[in-house]
Motif scaffolding. Structure first.
Motif, short mmCIF file in Angstrom:
data_model
loop_
_atom_site.label_atom_id
_atom_site.label_comp_id
_atom_site.label_asym_id
_atom_site.label_seq_id
_atom_site.Cartn_x
_atom_site.Cartn_y
_atom_site.Cartn_z
N HIS A 65 0.83 -1.20 0.00
CA HIS A 65 0.00 0.00 0.00
C HIS A 65 0.87 1.25 0.00
O HIS A 65 1.86 1.33 0.73
CB HIS A 65 -0.93 0.04 1.22
CG HIS A 65 -1.88 -1.10 1.29
ND1 HIS A 65 -1.55 -2.31 1.87
CD2 HIS A 65 -3.16 -1.24 0.83
CE1 HIS A 65 -2.58 -3.14 1.78
NE2 HIS A 65 -3.57 -2.52 1.15
N ILE B 35 0.30 5.23 0.73
CA ILE B 35 -0.74 6.04 1.37
C ILE B 35 -0.39 7.52 1.32
O ILE B 35 0.68 7.94 1.77
CB ILE B 35 -0.92 5.61 2.84
CG1 ILE B 35 -1.12 4.09 2.93
CG2 ILE B 35 -2.09 6.35 3.47
CD1 ILE B 35 -1.01 3.55 4.35
N ASN C 96 -0.97 13.26 -3.48
CA ASN C 96 -1.87 12.32 -4.17
C ASN C 96 -1.27 11.84 -5.49
O ASN C 96 -1.29 10.65 -5.80
CB ASN C 96 -3.22 12.97 -4.43
CG ASN C 96 -4.01 13.20 -3.16
OD1 ASN C 96 -3.61 12.76 -2.08
ND2 ASN C 96 -5.13 13.90 -3.26
N VAL D 173 -3.57 4.53 -1.85
CA VAL D 173 -4.61 4.84 -0.88
C VAL D 173 -4.72 6.36 -0.77
O VAL D 173 -3.83 7.02 -0.23
CB VAL D 173 -4.32 4.22 0.50
CG1 VAL D 173 -5.43 4.57 1.48
CG2 VAL D 173 -4.14 2.72 0.39
N THR E 65 -7.47 9.44 0.26
CA THR E 65 -8.74 9.65 0.96
C THR E 65 -9.33 11.03 0.73
O THR E 65 -10.40 11.34 1.26
CB THR E 65 -8.55 9.44 2.47
OG1 THR E 65 -7.56 10.35 2.97
CG2 THR E 65 -8.13 8.01 2.77
N THR E 66 -8.67 11.89 -0.06
CA THR E 66 -9.20 13.22 -0.34
C THR E 66 -10.56 13.09 -1.02
O THR E 66 -10.70 12.39 -2.02
CB THR E 66 -8.24 14.02 -1.24
OG1 THR E 66 -6.92 13.90 -0.73
CG2 THR E 66 -8.65 15.47 -1.30
N ALA E 67 -11.55 13.80 -0.47
CA ALA E 67 -12.93 13.62 -0.94
C ALA E 67 -13.08 13.90 -2.43
O ALA E 67 -13.77 13.16 -3.14
CB ALA E 67 -13.86 14.53 -0.14
N VAL F 185 -11.74 10.92 -4.38
CA VAL F 185 -12.58 9.74 -4.22
C VAL F 185 -13.87 9.89 -5.02
O VAL F 185 -14.34 8.96 -5.68
CB VAL F 185 -12.89 9.49 -2.73
CG1 VAL F 185 -13.89 8.36 -2.57
CG2 VAL F 185 -11.60 9.17 -1.97
#
Length: 373
Positions: free
Chosen positions: A102, A104, A115, A130, A132-134, A137
């Motif tokens: 992974h 991240i 990112n 991985v 997780t920024t909205a 996503v």
């Protein structure tokens, strides 16, 4: 260090992975604990350290654009917490697990580029990214990165957080784009229905919305600011070309003064200037070079033949006598911008002649997919 990234490892498996990674991911310096030294570190330029990695992190934060840390996520969070400053300053931080399964994105996902770095590293390692920024996503507009690939700059950043919240929460968002590249929607899916695109600020002024993304090279009137930037972000595209002619030896401060004065008269933003265009005999003009260097503008030069191919309403025999072209600033502005007409055809001020044109951008389905046109 000259490289933009640093990889850090503290375990046997982590060091193995990191040594392999830096060979396949250019621009990365490597740091690991001296107890794992193999003897080739000096030759390869790898850096050894002893004790806790926590001791070297503050310096790495200052030296690099991105840190690739092969340590557990929880440990990294605890170590970087005391040295965080601001998302506009902090480097990208990416964590990779000890098995390389992974990658991240931990810190500065958008502005710092974590990112994108995560995606690139995952590709190299064959790992799972991985993120997780909205906005990533949900595959929607990243407010703090909007237009950055085109060179757009953000003039008003204060409302970036609430505007981002409106975008990801699917509230009513108005994209008001008066100029600039229109192919900013890069996802395969259609533009979401809660995002409406307008090509004119006055049209948007009468609409109902919760947040605004305003893209323009104009100076904003107070009444527009009160409505559109109440909860909005203002972007400046590189959409203006300054055509320019000047007498030999004209000082940079005189050229700069004419540019400032002219843009103010036309209510245009200095931040949206892309380039200065002129005749090729002026490509070494010191004043022009100084101004372009100061503001990061490109100096574009055209031959008399190229300039003379542009029709002019008022060709000048005097200019032709000295340059071989019937005009300089006017045709240069059109050639550089791709426009068919000027915002300002020509103005003479002291030793300077100036013309301004807006860059022509072809319309694409990205902007056309909005519901509010």
């Amino acid at each position: 260090m000259s490289n933009p990234f640093a990889a850090v490892a503290i375990t046997k498996h982590g060091v193995e992975m990191a040594r392999d990674l830096v060979e396949r991911f250019p621009g990365t310096d490597l740091y690991y604990m001296s107890k794992f030294a193999r003897g080739d570190e000096a030759m390869k330029g790898y850096q050894m350290f002893e004790g806790s990695v926590k001791l070297i992190l503050p310096d790495l934060f200052k030296q690099y654009n991105g840190l690739i840390i092969i340590i557990s996520l929880g440990a990294v969070v605890r170590m970087i917490a005391p040295i965080l400053e601001d998302k506009k300053k902090d480097p990208a931080v990416v964590v990779i697990d000890d098995r390389g399964e992974h990658v991240i994105s931990v810190l500065s996902g958008h502005l710092g580029g974590a990112n994108e770095l995560t995606r690139e590293l995952a590709t190299v390692l064959g790992a799972r990214p991985v993120i997780t920024t909205a906005s990533d996503v949900q595959q929607t507009i990243p407010v703090d990165l909007f237009g950055r690939s085109f060179g757009w700059t953000i003039e008003s950043f204060d409302k970036a957080t609430p505007v981002s919240a409106s975008v990801v929460n699917e509230e009513r968002v108005a994209v008001v784009q008066e100029t600039g590249e229109t192919n900013w929607w890069t996802y395969e899916k259609p533009l979401p229905s809660h995002i409406r695109v307008y090509t004119d600020a006055q049209e948007a002024m009468h609409a109902e919305f919760d947040a605004t993304l305003l893209i323009t090279d104009r100076l904003i009137a107070p009444e527009e600011e009160a409505v559109l930037l109440r909860n909005g972000v203002l972007y400046r595209p590189k959409s203006l070309v300054i055509g320019m002619g000047c007498n030999r030896g004209t000082p940079a401060d005189e050229i700069e003064s004419v540019i400032f004065e002219t843009l103010a008269e036309l209510r245009l933003s200095l931040r949206s200037v892309r380039s200065i265009a002129t005749i090729d005999i002026k490509k070494d003009e010191q004043g022009l070079l100084e101004i372009c260097g100061k503001y990061g503008w490109k100096l574009e030069a055209y031959t008399p033949e190229q300039l003379n191919a542009v029709p002019l309403a008022n060709p000048s025999e005097t200019v032709f006598k000295y340059t071989g072209a019937y005009g300089v600033c006017e045709p240069a502005a059109l050639l550089s911008s791709g426009a068919s007409e000027w915002l300002l055809e020509k103005k003479k001020s002291g030793n300077v002649t100036i013309s301004i044109a807006r860059v022509h951008y072809p319309q694409t389905t990205a902007a056309g997919s909005g519901a509010g046109r």
